[in-house]
Design an enzyme around this catalytic site. Structure first.
Site, short mmCIF file in Angstrom:
data_model
loop_
_atom_site.label_atom_id
_atom_site.label_comp_id
_atom_site.label_asym_id
_atom_site.label_seq_id
_atom_site.Cartn_x
_atom_site.Cartn_y
_atom_site.Cartn_z
N GLU A 116 -4.34 1.92 22.90
CA GLU A 116 -5.24 3.01 22.56
C GLU A 116 -6.34 2.54 21.61
O GLU A 116 -6.13 1.66 20.78
CB GLU A 116 -4.45 4.17 21.96
CG GLU A 116 -3.54 4.79 23.03
CD GLU A 116 -2.73 5.99 22.55
OE1 GLU A 116 -2.58 6.93 23.34
OE2 GLU A 116 -2.25 5.99 21.41
N CYS A 129 -11.64 2.21 15.90
CA CYS A 129 -10.33 1.68 15.51
C CYS A 129 -9.73 1.00 16.74
O CYS A 129 -9.48 1.64 17.75
CB CYS A 129 -9.46 2.86 15.05
SG CYS A 129 -7.79 2.37 14.59
N CYS A 136 4.11 -3.06 18.66
CA CYS A 136 4.13 -3.87 17.43
C CYS A 136 5.54 -4.38 17.24
O CYS A 136 6.50 -3.64 17.45
CB CYS A 136 3.71 -3.00 16.24
SG CYS A 136 3.56 -3.92 14.70
N CYS A 140 7.77 -0.35 11.10
CA CYS A 140 7.59 0.52 9.93
C CYS A 140 8.10 1.91 10.30
O CYS A 140 7.76 2.44 11.37
CB CYS A 140 6.12 0.55 9.52
SG CYS A 140 5.50 -1.10 9.15
N CYS A 143 5.74 4.88 11.36
CA CYS A 143 4.64 4.59 12.30
C CYS A 143 5.09 4.76 13.75
O CYS A 143 6.09 4.19 14.16
CB CYS A 143 4.15 3.16 12.06
SG CYS A 143 2.93 2.62 13.27
N SER A 249 -1.31 -2.61 3.98
CA SER A 249 -0.46 -1.42 4.05
C SER A 249 0.61 -1.53 2.97
O SER A 249 1.66 -2.13 3.19
CB SER A 249 0.20 -1.34 5.43
OG SER A 249 -0.79 -1.13 6.39
N CYS A 369 -4.22 8.07 12.29
CA CYS A 369 -3.53 6.85 11.86
C CYS A 369 -2.05 6.91 12.15
O CYS A 369 -1.38 7.85 11.72
CB CYS A 369 -3.61 6.72 10.35
SG CYS A 369 -5.04 6.00 9.75
N1 SAH Z 1 -0.34 -3.06 11.68
C1 SAH Z 1 -1.36 -2.93 10.75
C2 SAH Z 1 -2.53 -2.10 11.22
C3 SAH Z 1 -2.24 -0.83 11.99
S1 SAH Z 1 -1.72 0.58 11.18
C4 SAH Z 1 -0.83 -2.38 9.45
O1 SAH Z 1 0.29 -1.92 9.42
O2 SAH Z 1 -1.53 -2.45 8.46
C5 SAH Z 1 -3.08 1.25 10.25
C6 SAH Z 1 -2.63 2.04 9.00
O3 SAH Z 1 -2.01 3.30 9.33
C7 SAH Z 1 -1.59 1.27 8.20
O4 SAH Z 1 -1.85 1.35 6.83
C8 SAH Z 1 -0.34 2.03 8.55
O5 SAH Z 1 0.66 1.79 7.61
C9 SAH Z 1 -0.82 3.44 8.61
N2 SAH Z 1 0.10 4.36 9.29
C10 SAH Z 1 1.03 4.05 10.23
N3 SAH Z 1 1.68 5.18 10.62
C11 SAH Z 1 1.14 6.20 9.94
C12 SAH Z 1 1.36 7.63 9.96
N4 SAH Z 1 2.23 8.17 10.77
N5 SAH Z 1 0.62 8.39 9.14
C13 SAH Z 1 -0.34 7.83 8.34
N6 SAH Z 1 -0.60 6.50 8.31
C14 SAH Z 1 0.13 5.69 9.09
FE1 SF4 Z 2 3.14 -2.25 13.17
FE2 SF4 Z 2 1.31 -1.49 11.36
FE3 SF4 Z 2 2.81 0.34 12.64
FE4 SF4 Z 2 3.92 -1.26 10.83
S1 SF4 Z 2 2.32 0.29 10.46
S2 SF4 Z 2 4.78 -0.75 12.85
S3 SF4 Z 2 2.82 -3.16 11.15
S4 SF4 Z 2 1.33 -1.02 13.58
#
Ligand code: SAH
Ligand code: SF4
Length: 392
Positions: A116, A129, A136, A140, A143, A249, A369
């Site tokens: 996406e 974005c 991934c 996390c 996420c 992050s 995000c």
């Molecule tokens: N993998 C990389 C980049 C993608 S995520 C990373 O983790 O940094 C982009 C941002 O969105 C990261 O800071 C991530 O932690 C945050 N993120 C992930 N899931 C989220 C959610 N459900 N609500 C708000 N932010 C989230």
């Molecule tokens: Fe991957 Fe970033 Fe999501 Fe963590 S927050 S699972 S590193 S995409």
């Protein structure tokens, strides 16, 4: 789109196709790689630099996809190109537009996988974005992408292609003869879509080099932000080899909580990560590191957390981006209240750091995000698995 220039007699006498598998997609090749490929395809070496420059402009400045339309190249040369190369972008499967103008593209890449891409228009900028991986490998616990099991790295072409297809959709390629328009619909790029960009380092680097190249899409390095969950060994390399801005992050102020939220913390903990950030080449007040901090109700949003965060940031030119948690089906967390988020932001701000609260965008189309997750791998983790990952 595949070029359709007819193959003339001349072409039949030219060197055989470069790859057994057929023509090469030139999207995503670095200048050096493209130059080598042009020579291997029969371009005389003394002409290679000029041809490379011409082709590069057609593809990345003008957005042309058909070799036949490259009118400053001789007909035979266009045919040679068409015989050896294609200009292929990932295919847009669906485009959704949110009530707030955010656009989400579901994009299909080779192998039938899907990623996406999200475009976020704002008054003073437009941010694209983009994704670096299908899914991934990290998990996390807050996420949505982390719940997708199937993972593959995107090629450099698939990463550059996301920028190009968004420009197609927004009608952003310059028009020949029209007055130069300096306003950019896509003024910024964030590598904050699906995937951990530093686990696909080389392809992300090559793709960003193409995007930053002055004779093409020409987005400055300070308009690109790469977000990492904290792949410590690649962080310094990022500054020297890519040179764009860095976001981390962070999301927690103790290892105990960060282990649960961002499991890569078990490998490189907060102290190790901060050390790498303090040593980050090129760090300055004008190029601060963004600390992303997702606000999870009752998990990481206390005043004590805010004070601890301030202590941890000491000595690092930083700003803190507070992200209200975006929910997704089965998510094991809730968003912190507005009051909590503001109180948290206040403490950070009073300690001298910018602490903007990110406005969730495109929530109605699951484009915010952390909500991205393609249906490539439909088998979702069960709620029990998600809860176990979160240590609940
Ligand atoms: N993998 C990389 C980049 C993608 S995520 C990373 O983790 O940094 C982009 C941002 O969105 C990261 O800071 C991530 O932690 C945050 N993120 C992930 N899931 C989220 C959610 N459900 N609500 C708000 N932010 C989230
Ligand atoms: Fe991957 Fe970033 Fe999501 Fe963590 S927050 S699972 S590193 S995409």
């Amino acid at each position: 789109m595949t070029a359709t220039a007819p193959i003339t007699q001349d072409v039949l006498t030219l060197p055989r196709k470069l790859a057994e598998g057929g023509p090469i997609n030139l999207i995503g090749l670095t200048r050096d790689q493209l130059r080598d490929a042009l020579i291997a395809a029969g371009t005389p070496e003394r002409q290679a630099k000029m041809r490379l420059g011409q082709l590069w402009q057609w593809v990345y400045h003008w957005g042309v996809r058909d070799f036949a339309a490259m009118t400053n190249l001789a007909k035979e040369y266009r045919a040679l190109l068409a015989a050896h190369f294609v200009i292929d972008l990932p295919e847009v499967v669906t485009r959704q537009i949110s009530a707030d103008g955010t656009r989400k593209y579901l994009v299909r890449i080779a192998g039938g996988h899907e990623v996406e891409v999200v475009y976020i228009p704002e008054t003073d900028r437009g941010t694209l974005c983009i994704s670096s991986q299908v899914g991934c490998t990290l998990t996390c616990s807050f996420c949505h992408t982390g719940t997708q099991k199937l993972v593959r790295n995107l090629t450099a072409g698939e990463i550059v292609g996301q920028v190009m297809l968004a420009r197609d959709d927004l009608g952003e390629w310059p028009v020949q003869g029209a007055p130069k328009d300096e306003t950019r619909l896509i003024s910024n790029i964030v590598l904050m879509g699906m995937g951990e960009p530093l686990y696909n380092f080389d392809n992300v680097r090559d793709a960003m080099k193409v995007v930053m190249d002055n004779e093409g899409i020409a987005l400055g390095r300070r308009r690109i932000t790469l977000s990492t969950s904290g792949v410590v060994p690649e962080i310094a390399r990022m500054a020297t080899e890519i040179g764009c801005l860095l976001a981390v992050s962070f999301h927690a102020t103790t290892d105990e909580v960060r282990d649960r939220l961002v499991p890569i913390n078990k490998r490189w903990n907060i102290a190790t990560l901060l050390e790498a950030l303090k040593a980050y080449p090129g760090l300055s007040n004008s190029e601060r590191i963004t600390f992303e901090y997702v606000m999870l109700d009752g998990v990481n949003d206390s005043k004590e957390d805010a004070h601890r965060l301030v202590d941890l940031l000491k000595g690092i030119p930083a700003k803190v981006n507070l992200i209200p948690f975006n929910e997704w089906p089965g998510a094991p967390y809730r968003r912190s209240s507005g009051n909590r988020i503001h109180a948290f932001a206040d403490i950070i701000y009073k300690a001298g750091y910018a602490s903007p609260i990110r406005t969730p965008r495109g929530e109605d189309i699951m484009a915010a995000c952390g909500q991205l997750k393609s249906a490539t791998e439909r088998a979702r983790k069960s709620r029990a698995e998600i809860a176990a990952d979160a240590g609940l």
